[in-house]
Design a protein around this motif. Structure first.
Motif, short mmCIF file in Angstrom:
data_model
loop_
_atom_site.label_atom_id
_atom_site.label_comp_id
_atom_site.label_asym_id
_atom_site.label_seq_id
_atom_site.Cartn_x
_atom_site.Cartn_y
_atom_site.Cartn_z
N PHE A 164 -14.30 13.38 2.04
CA PHE A 164 -13.98 12.72 3.30
C PHE A 164 -14.28 13.58 4.52
N ASN A 190 0.85 -1.19 0.00
CA ASN A 190 0.00 0.00 0.00
C ASN A 190 0.88 1.24 0.00
N THR A 248 -3.18 10.28 13.27
CA THR A 248 -3.57 8.90 13.00
C THR A 248 -3.20 7.98 14.15
N CYS A 272 -5.83 5.90 16.47
CA CYS A 272 -6.08 4.48 16.26
C CYS A 272 -5.06 3.57 16.92
N SER A 278 -6.10 8.41 4.16
CA SER A 278 -5.23 7.23 4.17
C SER A 278 -5.77 6.14 5.08
N ALA A 279 -6.72 6.51 5.92
CA ALA A 279 -7.24 5.56 6.93
C ALA A 279 -7.71 4.21 6.37
N PRO A 280 -8.37 4.19 5.21
CA PRO A 280 -8.83 2.88 4.71
C PRO A 280 -7.70 1.92 4.36
N TYR A 281 -6.48 2.43 4.29
CA TYR A 281 -5.40 1.59 3.77
C TYR A 281 -4.35 1.25 4.83
N TYR A 325 0.79 5.47 -0.16
CA TYR A 325 0.01 6.71 -0.14
C TYR A 325 0.96 7.87 -0.33
N ASN A 378 -3.70 11.56 -3.20
CA ASN A 378 -4.87 12.38 -2.93
C ASN A 378 -4.82 13.75 -3.61
N GLU A 392 -15.52 11.57 7.51
CA GLU A 392 -14.44 10.81 8.13
C GLU A 392 -13.53 11.72 8.96
#
Length: 484
Positions: free
Chosen positions: A116, A23, A239, A243, A212-215, A25, A65, A119
């Motif tokens: 987003f 992945n 982030t 999380c 970037s959170a989904p990845y 980003y 993005n 989110e």
RNA sequence: GGCGGCAUAGCCAAGUGGUAAGGCAGAGGUCUGCAAAACCUCCAUCCUCCGGUUCAAAUCCGGAUGCCGCCUCCA
């Protein structure tokens, strides 16, 4: 492969979190103006990284993005008397147009900040719940830097060091000068979204954390060197505070494009847009120029260095054309062939791949490509060896390598004759040459040559040379090109 | 001031412990009516400077000098 990790400041073995999958980003542009060479370099570096990883049989998911709501976009919209959405859309479209021309592959996902908002708000709420952020009376939300003990791990700064230089703009209600905005209350006339804290819009850093959170966790997070602080540092804080996971394992940053040893930037006003360059040069020339240096080194942009790049590029395509002609023949002889030449060709092919595996060393890889060119040229000029089966095998290998250079670097993949013709046209346009006038003189010269009047012929050649035109006499007649 | 990076031939540029890739420019040669293009050959005993480690350093360590970037938006 080995990759330099800004986080550890060392080259490390790149091993994806999930075997076989990667992945990536990369922070894209803020869409408020045309892209310049600096943006081209960044896009190119990650384009080649993605291509190389894919060629290494890794399944790559590449995210880049767009920031489509931001102070600069709002200002630009205000200055131009346009809607901010229209400004953002215009420059996102221009980004695509420019990058397509440069052969930069589209990302697999291109999230836009405005898609987003929800989110981002969720992320803010989560940080507020955990007491890692606070909302102010006027509706701003700030991240509490002191609540994230690891703050500074990417940029190598400690909050205490930063404290001295930090400042608070008038009107801000920060508890600590280091705290940064996650959500900004809307000022009159600005775009806004409804939120638990009133009408407002997202801060810059939170956008990337949300997109970037989904990845997560990212194998690689990339961007320009200037993004390390504060942008990437803040992204990590948001982030990871929210999380309790790792944002990215590898942080990869490209160096700047400079002009006269100074950073090319909007604020210095010393930038050249991609469009400006493509009026003078072929897209592949810019690609070659930018990839001829290691991605973390600064690159000085100038017309002179582009011209130089063009000459080297022309030589490669000439060789490719010659090899194609040679390969079209079908009379190969089983002659004794020096084995060291074959071994060298094999070594150079391997060296190219190894260079890319070593922190994406495109400069070194290109060096090996040109060493191979040198080997092929010498064979082409060897009256005996050039018809041998040994030479044929090397020519075929060279051709196969060129295919690889094209796949991974986006270089030397055009049809040689077509490319050379395009390059010539490009140089003629750039030199402001009156083609018709040149042809007229050439006709007179051809006549003089038929009469074996070499004095007249040479005078006409000098006349053309004075106009920047070089004439060659070949068995097929006169050929001309821009001198130099 | 704090943090970080860089310094290799005329120019651009690889090279992270084993004796300097590649490109551009330049010189000589082959070819040519002469040229040009193309090709061949040559072009850094040495990697900013000073110390140190090592059998061995452009490559590691310490220091000096110079340049650049970040610390405010920036690829």
């Amino acid at each position: 492969m080995k990759l330099y990790n800004s986080l550890t400041r060392a080259k490390e073995d790149f091993i994806p979190v999930t075997p076989g999958k990667v992945n990536i980003y990369v922070c894209g542009i803020t869409a408020y103006d045309l892209c310049h060479v600096g943006h081209a370099r960044s896009a190119l570096v990650f384009d080649v990284l993605v291509r190389h990883l894919r060629r290494s049989n890794l399944e790559v998911f590449f995210v880049r993005n767009f920031t489509d709501v931001d102070d600069k976009i709002i200002k630009r919209a205000h200055d131009d008397g346009r809607d901010w959405r229209e400004v953002a859309e215009t420059y996102m479209r221009c980004f695509h147009e420019d990058m397509d021309r440069l052969g930069v592959l589209r990302a697999d996902a291109e999230p836009k900040a405005t898609d987003f908002i929800k989110e981002m708000q969720d992320l803010c709420e989560r940080l507020l719940r955990e007491n890692k952020a606070y909302a102010t009376a006027s509706g701003d939300v700030y991240f509490k830097v002191r609540a994230f003990p690891e703050y500074g791990k990417l940029s190598g700064r400690s909050p205490d060091e930063l404290r001295a230089g930090a400042r608070v703009a008038p009107g801000e209600e920060k508890h600590d000068p280091l705290d940064f905005a996650l959500w900004k209350s809307a000022k009159p006339g600005e775009p806004f979204w409804e939120s638990p804290w009133g009408k407002g819009r997202p801060g810059w850093h939170i956008e990337c954390s949300a997109m970037s959170a989904p990845y997560l966790p990212l194998d690689i997070h990339g961007g320009g060197l200037d993004l390390i602080f504060p942008h990437h540092e803040n992204e990590i804080a948001q982030t990871e505070a929210a999380c309790a996971c790792t944002l990215a394992r590898f942080w990869v940053h490209n160096g700047f494009v400079q002009v006269n040893a100074e950073k090319m930037s909007k604020s210095l006003g010393n930038f050249t847009t991609i469009r400006d360059i493509l009026e003078r040069y072929l897209p592949e020339t810019l690609r070659f120029f930018l990839l001829a240096k290691h991605y973390r080194s600064p690159v000085d942009y100038s017309f002179d260095s582009m011209d130089e790049t063009e000459r080297a590029q022309r030589r490669m395509y000439h060789a490719l054309a010659e090899v194609d002609v040679a390969l079209a023949r079908d009379a190969w002889k089983a002659l004794p062939f020096p084995s060291d030449r074959s071994a060298e060709a094999e070594r150079l092919e391997d060296a190219f791949a190894r260079a890319l595996d070593d922190d994406l060393n495109t400069a070194s890889a290109l060096g090996h490509a040109f060493a191979f060119l040198k080997l092929v040229k010498s064979l082409l000029d060897d009256k005996k060896l050039r018809n041998s089966e040994g030479a044929r095998d090397i020519f075929l290998r060279f051709r196969r390598c060129a295919g690889e250079w094209h796949d991974v670097l986006g270089l030397f993949g055009a049809e040689p004759a077509v490319f050379l013709a395009e390059l010539r046209n490009c140089r003629i346009t750039r030199g402001n040459i009156d083609t018709a006038a040149v042809e007229t003189i050439l006709e007179r010269r051809a006549a003089a040559r038929r009469d074996k009047d070499f004095a007249a012929s040479d005078a006409l050649r000098d006349e053309l040379f004075a106009k920047g035109i070089e004439v060659r006499d070949t068995p097929q007649g006169q050929e001309w090109d821009i001198a130099g």
